[in-house]
Design an enzyme around this catalytic site. Structure first.
Site, mmCIF file in Angstrom:
data_model
loop_
_atom_site.group_PDB
_atom_site.id
_atom_site.type_symbol
_atom_site.label_atom_id
_atom_site.label_comp_id
_atom_site.label_asym_id
_atom_site.label_seq_id
_atom_site.Cartn_x
_atom_site.Cartn_y
_atom_site.Cartn_z
ATOM 1 N N CYS A 93 20.547 36.307 101.916
ATOM 2 C CA CYS A 93 20.568 37.259 102.641
ATOM 3 C C CYS A 93 22.255 38.001 102.361
ATOM 4 O O CYS A 93 22.488 39.079 102.677
ATOM 5 C CB CYS A 93 20.440 36.942 104.093
ATOM 6 S SG CYS A 93 21.469 35.793 104.931
ATOM 7 N N HIS A 103 22.253 35.252 109.887
ATOM 8 C CA HIS A 103 21.497 36.157 108.833
ATOM 9 C C HIS A 103 22.496 37.308 108.708
ATOM 10 O O HIS A 103 23.081 37.939 109.678
ATOM 11 C CB HIS A 103 20.287 36.580 109.383
ATOM 12 C CG HIS A 103 19.605 37.667 108.451
ATOM 13 N ND1 HIS A 103 19.120 37.308 107.403
ATOM 14 C CD2 HIS A 103 19.409 38.842 108.733
ATOM 15 C CE1 HIS A 103 18.508 38.484 106.534
ATOM 16 N NE2 HIS A 103 18.626 39.469 107.392
#
Length: 180
Positions: free
Chosen positions: A20, A121
């Protein structure tokens, strides 16, 4: 990583493995600028003598930390500046900011099964034309946020969730002048 072609011409990488941070960088820059190999090289440069590199997953699947993001951006003449949540988002000089990278809690899932664990994330937000977009790699396509006030509402919502960090991505000159 394959970008999704439509989306009004927006570049958007989808989530793979724990990459990510790379997806957030590439989505923010609107081009495939960073690869896994580049991130691994940055990790080695940041901790040249470490047997277990503290800047990525032990499994080698990604999960790069903020130091990798900052070093990647520095190589392009950009800076990632940590935003103090106690400050008002009204103070942001949005015209000086290239975009935003957020680090947010995210549920872990295996296929359709959601696990009772959370990880952090990375996701990117950027203005294209007069519209800000959420370029999160977990989304099937970019999502329009709207104008400046909509962006502030969006950021305020994420920051109110607790374990969220916001980084402003600006050109080095803007960082040095403090004009953000």
């Amino acid at each position: 990583p394959s970008p999704s072609p439509p989306n009004g011409g927006l570049y958007h990488e989808r989530q793979r493995l724990e990459l990510c941070a790379l997806h957030a960088l590439n989505n923010l820059l609107q081009r495939p600028c960073f690869t896994r190999r580049a991130a691994e090289d940055i990790c080695k440069r940041l901790a040249p003598d470490a047997r277990l590199n503290p800047h990525r997953s032990l499994l080698g699947t990604g999960n790069y930390d903020v130091n990798v993001i900052m070093a990647a951006l520095q190589g392009l003449g950009l800076a990632a500046l940590w935003w103090d949540k106690r400050r008002s988002l009204e103070q942001l000089a949005l015209e000086k900011i290239l975009g935003f990278i957020l680090n947010v809690p995210s549920n872990i899932s295996l296929g359709f099964l959601s696990l009772p664990f959370r990880r952090q994330h990375w996701l990117a937000v950027r203005r294209v034309g007069d519209t800000f977009y959420n370029l999160d790699s977990k989304l099937p396509a970019p999502v329009a946020i709207g104008g400046e006030e909509d962006l502030r509402v969006f950021l305020r919502d994420f920051l109110s969730r607790g374990l969220c960090e916001l980084f402003l991505v600006v050109p080095r000159e803007v960082e040095e002048s403090g004009a953000w």
